[in-house]
Motif scaffolding. Structure first.
Motif, PDB file in Angstrom:
ATOM      1  N   MET A   1       0.827  -1.204   0.000  1.00 43.03           N
ATOM      2  CA  MET A   1       0.000   0.000   0.000  1.00 43.03           C
ATOM      3  C   MET A   1       0.873   1.272   0.000  1.00 43.03           C
ATOM      4  SD  MET A   1      -3.623  -0.244   1.952  1.00 43.03           S
ATOM      5  CE  MET A   1      -3.146  -1.497   3.051  1.00 43.03           C
ATOM      6  N   THR A   2       0.455   2.271  -0.755  1.00 41.18           N
ATOM      7  CA  THR A   2       1.250   3.494  -0.887  1.00 41.18           C
ATOM      8  C   THR A   2       1.350   4.261   0.427  1.00 41.18           C
ATOM      9  OG1 THR A   2       0.515   3.650  -3.163  1.00 41.18           O
ATOM     10  CG2 THR A   2       1.357   5.672  -2.187  1.00 41.18           C
ATOM     11  N   ILE A   3       0.227   4.286   1.157  1.00 40.89           N
ATOM     12  CA  ILE A   3       0.179   5.069   2.399  1.00 40.89           C
ATOM     13  C   ILE A   3      -0.717   4.336   3.399  1.00 40.89           C
ATOM     14  CG2 ILE A   3      -1.572   6.593   1.293  1.00 40.89           C
ATOM     15  CD1 ILE A   3      -0.550   8.829   3.208  1.00 40.89           C
ATOM     16  N   SER A   4      -0.258   4.266   4.637  1.00 40.75           N
ATOM     17  CA  SER A   4      -1.079   3.574   5.646  1.00 40.75           C
ATOM     18  C   SER A   4      -0.783   4.147   7.031  1.00 40.75           C
ATOM     19  CB  SER A   4      -0.821   2.070   5.620  1.00 40.75           C
ATOM     20  OG  SER A   4       0.544   1.837   5.854  1.00 40.75           O
ATOM     21  N   TRP A   5      -1.619   3.793   7.969  1.00 41.85           N
ATOM     22  CA  TRP A   5      -1.479   4.230   9.362  1.00 41.85           C
ATOM     23  C   TRP A   5      -0.866   3.093  10.162  1.00 41.85           C
ATOM     24  CZ3 TRP A   5      -1.712   8.490  12.224  1.00 41.85           C
ATOM     25  CH2 TRP A   5      -1.891   8.379  13.604  1.00 41.85           C
ATOM     26  N   ASP A   6       0.158   3.394  10.946  1.00 42.12           N
ATOM     27  CA  ASP A   6       0.737   2.370  11.810  1.00 42.12           C
ATOM     28  C   ASP A   6       0.212   2.579  13.229  1.00 42.12           C
ATOM     29  OD1 ASP A   6       2.240   0.342  12.858  1.00 42.12           O
ATOM     30  OD2 ASP A   6       4.018   1.587  13.127  1.00 42.12           O
ATOM     31  N   GLU A   7      -0.667   1.678  13.630  1.00 44.15           N
ATOM     32  CA  GLU A   7      -1.379   1.839  14.891  1.00 44.15           C
ATOM     33  C   GLU A   7      -0.434   1.763  16.095  1.00 44.15           C
ATOM     34  OE1 GLU A   7      -4.223   2.955  15.498  1.00 44.15           O
ATOM     35  OE2 GLU A   7      -4.231   2.496  17.639  1.00 44.15           O
ATOM     36  N   GLU A   8       0.592   0.905  15.969  1.00 47.18           N
ATOM     37  CA  GLU A   8       1.477   0.712  17.107  1.00 47.18           C
ATOM     38  C   GLU A   8       2.247   1.991  17.463  1.00 47.18           C
ATOM     39  OE1 GLU A   8       3.614  -3.011  16.696  1.00 47.18           O
ATOM     40  OE2 GLU A   8       5.090  -2.150  18.099  1.00 47.18           O
ATOM     41  N   THR A   9       2.745   2.672  16.437  1.00 45.42           N
ATOM     42  CA  THR A   9       3.558   3.872  16.702  1.00 45.42           C
ATOM     43  C   THR A   9       2.779   5.163  16.445  1.00 45.42           C
ATOM     44  OG1 THR A   9       4.366   3.776  14.446  1.00 45.42           O
ATOM     45  CG2 THR A   9       5.725   2.707  16.099  1.00 45.42           C
ATOM     46  N   LYS A  10       1.502   5.039  16.086  1.00 47.40           N
ATOM     47  CA  LYS A  10       0.660   6.213  15.780  1.00 47.40           C
ATOM     48  C   LYS A  10       1.384   7.145  14.789  1.00 47.40           C
ATOM     49  CE  LYS A  10      -2.440   5.344  19.155  1.00 47.40           C
ATOM     50  NZ  LYS A  10      -2.389   3.872  19.183  1.00 47.40           N
ATOM     51  N   SER A  11       1.791   6.540  13.685  1.00 51.97           N
ATOM     52  CA  SER A  11       2.504   7.324  12.671  1.00 51.97           C
ATOM     53  C   SER A  11       2.020   6.896  11.280  1.00 51.97           C
ATOM     54  CB  SER A  11       4.018   7.108  12.806  1.00 51.97           C
ATOM     55  OG  SER A  11       4.325   5.750  12.615  1.00 51.97           O
ATOM     56  N   ILE A  12       2.440   7.673  10.255  1.00 49.46           N
ATOM     57  CA  ILE A  12       2.017   7.399   8.874  1.00 49.46           C
ATOM     58  C   ILE A  12       3.185   6.753   8.133  1.00 49.46           C
ATOM     59  CG2 ILE A  12       1.205   8.432   6.718  1.00 49.46           C
ATOM     60  CD1 ILE A  12       0.104  10.770   8.425  1.00 49.46           C
ATOM     61  N   LEU A  13       2.900   5.675   7.427  1.00 48.51           N
ATOM     62  CA  LEU A  13       3.930   4.997   6.634  1.00 48.51           C
ATOM     63  C   LEU A  13       3.680   5.279   5.154  1.00 48.51           C
ATOM     64  CD1 LEU A  13       4.382   1.397   8.062  1.00 48.51           C
ATOM     65  CD2 LEU A  13       6.173   3.114   7.711  1.00 48.51           C
ATOM     66  N   LEU A  14       4.733   5.666   4.446  1.00 44.06           N
ATOM     67  CA  LEU A  14       4.591   5.996   3.011  1.00 44.06           C
ATOM     68  C   LEU A  14       5.671   5.295   2.211  1.00 44.06           C
ATOM     69  CD1 LEU A  14       5.259   9.794   3.264  1.00 44.06           C
ATOM     70  CD2 LEU A  14       2.959   8.854   3.274  1.00 44.06           C
ATOM     71  N   ILE A  15       5.342   4.959   0.974  1.00 44.88           N
ATOM     72  CA  ILE A  15       6.418   4.585   0.044  1.00 44.88           C
ATOM     73  C   ILE A  15       7.115   5.882  -0.366  1.00 44.88           C
ATOM     74  CG2 ILE A  15       6.954   3.689  -2.262  1.00 44.88           C
ATOM     75  CD1 ILE A  15       4.643   1.765  -1.995  1.00 44.88           C
ATOM     76  N   ASP A  16       8.441   5.927  -0.262  1.00 50.28           N
ATOM     77  CA  ASP A  16       9.189   7.115  -0.690  1.00 50.28           C
ATOM     78  C   ASP A  16       9.265   7.117  -2.216  1.00 50.28           C
ATOM     79  OD1 ASP A  16      10.908   9.103  -1.339  1.00 50.28           O
ATOM     80  OD2 ASP A  16      12.666   8.204  -0.374  1.00 50.28           O
ATOM     81  N   GLN A  17       8.429   7.957  -2.838  1.00 45.80           N
ATOM     82  CA  GLN A  17       8.330   7.917  -4.301  1.00 45.80           C
ATOM     83  C   GLN A  17       9.518   8.603  -4.976  1.00 45.80           C
ATOM     84  OE1 GLN A  17       4.437   8.249  -5.992  1.00 45.80           O
ATOM     85  NE2 GLN A  17       3.458   7.943  -4.019  1.00 45.80           N
ATOM     86  N   THR A  18      10.323   9.313  -4.192  1.00 45.55           N
ATOM     87  CA  THR A  18      11.499   9.953  -4.807  1.00 45.55           C
ATOM     88  C   THR A  18      12.619   8.938  -5.027  1.00 45.55           C
ATOM     89  OG1 THR A  18      12.419  10.594  -2.664  1.00 45.55           O
ATOM     90  CG2 THR A  18      10.993  12.198  -3.738  1.00 45.55           C
ATOM     91  N   SER A  19      12.565   7.806  -4.317  1.00 49.53           N
ATOM     92  CA  SER A  19      13.672   6.839  -4.463  1.00 49.53           C
ATOM     93  C   SER A  19      13.397   5.804  -5.558  1.00 49.53           C
ATOM     94  CB  SER A  19      13.954   6.144  -3.129  1.00 49.53           C
ATOM     95  OG  SER A  19      12.821   5.396  -2.760  1.00 49.53           O
ATOM     96  N   LEU A  20      12.184   5.778  -6.089  1.00 51.84           N
ATOM     97  CA  LEU A  20      11.862   4.838  -7.170  1.00 51.84           C
ATOM     98  C   LEU A  20      12.407   5.364  -8.505  1.00 51.84           C
ATOM     99  CD1 LEU A  20       8.162   4.043  -6.185  1.00 51.84           C
ATOM    100  CD2 LEU A  20      10.066   2.428  -6.197  1.00 51.84           C
TER     101      LEU A  20
END
Ligand code: MRU
Length: 344
Positions: A1-20
């Motif tokens: 998934m491109t973007i998701s919520w990480d419940e454990e750390t209450k943070s947002i996870l993203l694919i870094d599209q600049t590194s692709l």
């Protein structure tokens, strides 16, 4: 998934599209400031993904702001939401995502704990609705494509620009899944190469045939009958105009000249019923995106550069809008009483 919520750390996870496409790494946004940087640097990009980033951004603010007075707390979350919503001006989805979560939490919450719970729930709903919209519009759009054909697309309106599946590329994916023999011509999309780097990367991973061309080769290929139709996404659709990655207008004009269908694939979150095209700010980006390439200076010092990230295509050049509610044609009739209408 491109973007998701990480419940454990209450943070947002993203694919870094600049590194692709060289590496696929994840970024974790633990603060609102880090999220705003990710949006401005295009680590997360594409209108629907920005809508989700805006929605999760309010949840992130809700969890990271530590105050005990409820009125002061809501005021701070709201300010954080405005800062996120203003990180880029053109894609309406960003402020839409922020507004939707802020409104829900403000309307229903009576305590900080409740505010956090409601904000996160609404953000998750925004994310899930995006997936559902992409699959639904993909199915509607697939029916418009020939059994065998070549689609030209610009920029990246794929899984990377959404939560998954994609809008323009969602149509391609749905068509391929239904047994159609579809190949894609991806315009490289100067200056940041979202077509070459991102569209080609995600289609190759799915085994869908893709060829990259310089943006300036599109008219030539249309004239040579190498393209059956053009499908792009959009950052905002106003009463009269489609805003999308700069170069889209040029493709629409060429498509008209060659009598080719020009489709725009969008979820409802991209429609702006309030504004006309002339009122919308087109993001101007840094000189160096154009004046440098691969670490080298490509424009002489002192020579000015114009670097608009988007352009404006009149709806009269669009054959149909493909949405999760159905296909809208003529495209210019999309709005009645502030609502999307004319579904075929
Ligand atoms: O500057 P970007 O990469 O965010 O621009 C993205 C586009 O122009 C996309 O075509 C648009 O957001 C539609 S994505 C489904």
């Amino acid at each position: 998934m491109t973007i998701s919520w990480d419940e454990e750390t209450k943070s947002i996870l993203l694919i870094d599209q600049t590194s692709l496409p060289t590496s696929c790494r994840m970024i974790r946004c633990r603060t609102v400031n880090r999220l705003i940087t990710a949006i401005r640097r295009l680590e997360v990009r594409g209108a629907p993904a920005l809508g989700i980033a805006g929605a999760y951004g309010v949840a992130l603010a809700a969890f990271s702001i530590k105050l005990t007075s409820f009125p002061r707390y809501t005021h701070r979350v709201k300010n954080a939401g405005f800062a996120i919503g203003n990180a880029r001006p053109t894609a309406v989805n960003l402020s839409w995502g922020v507004h939707r979560v802020l409104t829900k939490a403000e309307d229903l919450a009576t305590s900080i704990e409740e505010y956090r719970r409601i904000a996160l729930m609404e953000a998750q709903t925004v994310a899930e609705e995006d997936s559902a919209a992409c699959h639904a519009l993909g199915d509607y759009g697939a029916a418009l494509l020939p059994d065998t054909g070549t689609i030209l697309t610009h920029c990246n309106a794929g899984a990377l620009a959404c939560r998954e599946w994609g809008t323009a590329l969602g149509i391609v994916r749905s068509a391929v899944a239904s047994g159609k023999n579809i190949s894609v011509i991806a315009c490289e999309t100067r200056p940041l190469l979202q077509g070459a780097r991102l569209t080609a990367w995600e289609l190759k991973r799915d085994g869908i045939p893709v060829t990259v061309i310089p943006d300036s080769a599109a008219a030539h290929l249309m004239r040579k009958d190498k393209i059956d139709c053009i499908i792009v996404g959009a950052d905002r659709i106003t009463r009269d105009t489609v805003f999308n990655k700069v170069g889209t207008y040029m493709h629409a004009l060429c498509a008209k000249s060659h009598d080719l269908p020009f489709y725009v694939a969008v979820p409802s979150s991209t429609f702006d019923s309030i504004h006309a095209g002339s009122e919308i700010e087109i993001e101007e980006r840094e000189r160096d995106e154009v004046a440098r390439f691969s670490g080298r200076i490509t424009v002489p010092d002192g020579v000015p550069v114009i670097n608009p990230a988007f352009d404006a295509t009149p709806l009269s050049l669009v054959s149909a809008l493909v949405t999760e509610k159905g296909i809208i044609s003529p495209a210019s009739d999309w709005m009645q009483n502030g609502k999307i209408h004319r579904i075929i």
